[in-house]
Design a protein around this motif. Structure first.
Motif, PDB file in Angstrom:
ATOM      1  N   GLY A  72       1.306  -1.029   0.262  1.00 27.10           N
ATOM      2  CA  GLY A  72      -0.080  -0.262   0.213  1.00 27.10           C
ATOM      3  C   GLY A  72       0.738   0.987  -0.122  1.00 27.10           C
ATOM      4  O   GLY A  72       1.871   0.788  -0.672  1.00 27.10           O
ATOM      5  N   ALA A  73       0.316   2.120   0.644  1.00 30.54           N
ATOM      6  CA  ALA A  73       1.030   3.790   0.737  1.00 30.54           C
ATOM      7  C   ALA A  73       2.757   3.280   1.242  1.00 30.54           C
ATOM      8  O   ALA A  73       3.345   4.098   1.529  1.00 30.54           O
ATOM      9  CB  ALA A  73       0.263   4.289   1.544  1.00 30.54           C
ATOM     10  N   GLU A  74       3.285   1.867   1.857  1.00 27.60           N
ATOM     11  CA  GLU A  74       3.954   2.377   2.602  1.00 27.60           C
ATOM     12  C   GLU A  74       5.431   1.775   2.180  1.00 27.60           C
ATOM     13  O   GLU A  74       6.003   2.402   2.055  1.00 27.60           O
ATOM     14  CB  GLU A  74       3.987   1.417   3.970  1.00 27.60           C
ATOM     15  N   GLY A  75       5.135   1.593   0.936  1.00 25.29           N
ATOM     16  CA  GLY A  75       5.920   0.793  -0.430  1.00 25.29           C
ATOM     17  C   GLY A  75       6.858   1.963  -0.493  1.00 25.29           C
ATOM     18  O   GLY A  75       5.649   3.207  -1.041  1.00 25.29           O
ATOM     19  N   ARG A  76       8.140   1.809  -0.745  1.00 26.51           N
ATOM     20  CA  ARG A  76       8.490   2.932  -1.704  1.00 26.51           C
ATOM     21  C   ARG A  76       9.562   2.333  -2.747  1.00 26.51           C
ATOM     22  O   ARG A  76       9.937   1.235  -2.655  1.00 26.51           O
ATOM     23  CB  ARG A  76       9.868   3.483  -0.779  1.00 26.51           C
ATOM     24  N   MET A  77      10.187   2.915  -4.058  1.00 22.83           N
ATOM     25  CA  MET A  77      10.977   3.113  -4.685  1.00 22.83           C
ATOM     26  C   MET A  77      12.109   3.835  -4.159  1.00 22.83           C
ATOM     27  O   MET A  77      12.222   4.801  -4.465  1.00 22.83           O
ATOM     28  CB  MET A  77      11.216   2.819  -5.779  1.00 22.83           C
ATOM     29  N   VAL A  78      13.463   3.058  -4.169  1.00 29.57           N
ATOM     30  CA  VAL A  78      14.997   3.596  -3.960  1.00 29.57           C
ATOM     31  C   VAL A  78      15.506   3.364  -5.520  1.00 29.57           C
ATOM     32  O   VAL A  78      15.602   2.096  -6.417  1.00 29.57           O
ATOM     33  CB  VAL A  78      15.821   3.102  -3.327  1.00 29.57           C
TER      34      VAL A  78
ATOM     35  N   ALA B 221       0.319   8.396  -3.128  1.00 29.00           N
ATOM     36  CA  ALA B 221       0.753   8.195  -1.528  1.00 29.00           C
ATOM     37  C   ALA B 221       1.614   8.559  -0.595  1.00 29.00           C
ATOM     38  O   ALA B 221       1.580   8.184   0.970  1.00 29.00           O
ATOM     39  CB  ALA B 221       0.658   6.668  -1.949  1.00 29.00           C
ATOM     40  N   GLY B 222       2.455   9.526  -0.658  1.00 31.30           N
ATOM     41  CA  GLY B 222       3.436   9.573   0.564  1.00 31.30           C
ATOM     42  C   GLY B 222       4.013  10.549   0.027  1.00 31.30           C
ATOM     43  O   GLY B 222       4.193  10.974  -1.272  1.00 31.30           O
ATOM     44  N   ASP B 223       5.646  10.973   0.775  1.00 33.76           N
ATOM     45  CA  ASP B 223       6.782  12.346   0.322  1.00 33.76           C
ATOM     46  C   ASP B 223       7.121  11.995  -0.634  1.00 33.76           C
ATOM     47  O   ASP B 223       7.663  10.289  -0.341  1.00 33.76           O
ATOM     48  CB  ASP B 223       6.681  12.563   1.420  1.00 33.76           C
TER      49      ASP B 223
ATOM     50  N   THR C  50      10.824   7.684  -3.237  1.00 31.58           N
ATOM     51  CA  THR C  50       9.617   7.576  -3.578  1.00 31.58           C
ATOM     52  C   THR C  50       8.604   6.968  -3.102  1.00 31.58           C
ATOM     53  O   THR C  50       8.117   5.266  -3.559  1.00 31.58           O
ATOM     54  CB  THR C  50       9.552   7.349  -5.288  1.00 31.58           C
ATOM     55  N   ALA C  51       7.729   7.191  -2.881  1.00 36.17           N
ATOM     56  CA  ALA C  51       6.524   6.667  -2.551  1.00 36.17           C
ATOM     57  C   ALA C  51       5.839   5.869  -3.941  1.00 36.17           C
ATOM     58  O   ALA C  51       5.223   7.438  -4.776  1.00 36.17           O
ATOM     59  CB  ALA C  51       4.746   6.600  -1.446  1.00 36.17           C
ATOM     60  N   THR C  52       5.263   4.928  -4.652  1.00 35.77           N
ATOM     61  CA  THR C  52       4.596   5.383  -5.955  1.00 35.77           C
ATOM     62  C   THR C  52       3.569   4.926  -5.965  1.00 35.77           C
ATOM     63  O   THR C  52       2.894   4.659  -7.128  1.00 35.77           O
ATOM     64  CB  THR C  52       5.530   3.838  -6.886  1.00 35.77           C
ATOM     65  N   LEU C  53       3.315   4.437  -5.262  1.00 33.49           N
ATOM     66  CA  LEU C  53       0.829   3.951  -5.287  1.00 33.49           C
ATOM     67  C   LEU C  53       0.561   5.162  -5.651  1.00 33.49           C
ATOM     68  O   LEU C  53       0.304   6.265  -5.140  1.00 33.49           O
ATOM     69  CB  LEU C  53       0.629   3.697  -3.303  1.00 33.49           C
ATOM     70  N   GLY C  54       0.135   4.777  -7.074  1.00 36.64           N
ATOM     71  CA  GLY C  54      -1.055   5.992  -7.471  1.00 36.64           C
ATOM     72  C   GLY C  54      -0.372   7.277  -8.436  1.00 36.64           C
ATOM     73  O   GLY C  54      -0.720   7.915  -8.456  1.00 36.64           O
ATOM     74  N   THR C  55       0.871   6.695  -9.209  1.00 33.27           N
ATOM     75  CA  THR C  55       1.933   8.329  -8.901  1.00 33.27           C
ATOM     76  C   THR C  55       1.169   8.477 -10.475  1.00 33.27           C
ATOM     77  O   THR C  55       0.621   7.064 -11.410  1.00 33.27           O
ATOM     78  CB  THR C  55       3.677   7.590  -9.214  1.00 33.27           C
ATOM     79  N   GLY C  56       1.649   9.937 -10.951  1.00 31.77           N
ATOM     80  CA  GLY C  56       0.799  10.684 -12.096  1.00 31.77           C
ATOM     81  C   GLY C  56       1.535  11.002 -13.045  1.00 31.77           C
ATOM     82  O   GLY C  56       2.472  11.656 -12.279  1.00 31.77           O
TER      83      GLY C  56
END
Length: 156
Positions: free
Chosen positions: A50-56, A73-75, A128-134
């Motif tokens: 969910g919103a807790e996932g991040r890509m580095v 989903a996040g900063d 990056t919080a990738t969920l829902g990135t536009g």
């Protein structure tokens, strides 16, 4: 594209991003590309985070960015590793620019449209919080229509 569960070798964050997920897990993403099908597969593979996932990932470049992006989903943390990077945010129609040199960082708040320009050959690290990135094409100084890959909720 596949998530690797136990990578012990050195990896290049320019070609193999790492997904940070629930349970403080870090999984390299082998075979990652910016192809829409791969992005959808990545989104599906990490949807449980969910919103807790991040890509580095590390990005190298030289010149203006070609698209705006937003991460609802996040900063997002952007760290300049080398060169000079300008991050421009669209804050209520007003450009907010931050110039970064090596070792300097800025945070793009959740949901704020932003673009990154590299003033000369430069490298940056993004978490990056990738969920829902536009993504939106950069046609002028402000974002326009939405283009990009859907969030897992939007995927067919």
């Amino acid at each position: 594209m596949r998530l690797v569960h136990h990578e012990r070798n050195a990896m290049d964050l320019r070609t193999t991003p790492v997904h940070l997920g629930l349970g403080s897990r870090a999984k390299p993403v082998e075979g990652f590309t910016w192809d829409p099908e791969v992005l959808q597969a990545y989104s599906a593979a990490v949807a449980a985070d969910g919103a807790e996932g991040r890509m580095v990932m590390i990005f190298d470049g030289d010149g203006p960015g070609d698209h705006w992006e937003s991460h609802p989903a996040g900063d997002e943390l952007v760290v300049c590793l080398s060169g000079s990077v300008t991050v421009t945010r669209d804050v209520d129609g007003v450009p907010d620019r931050v110039l970064l040199g090596p070792g300097e960082a800025t945070i793009n708040p959740a949901g704020v449209w932003h673009v990154v320009d590299m003033e000369r050959p430069a490298s940056l690290l993004a978490i990056t919080a990738t969920l829902g990135t536009g993504h939106r094409p950069r046609t002028d100084t402000r974002p326009t229509e939405r283009v990009g890959t859907p969030s897992p909720e939007e995927a067919p």
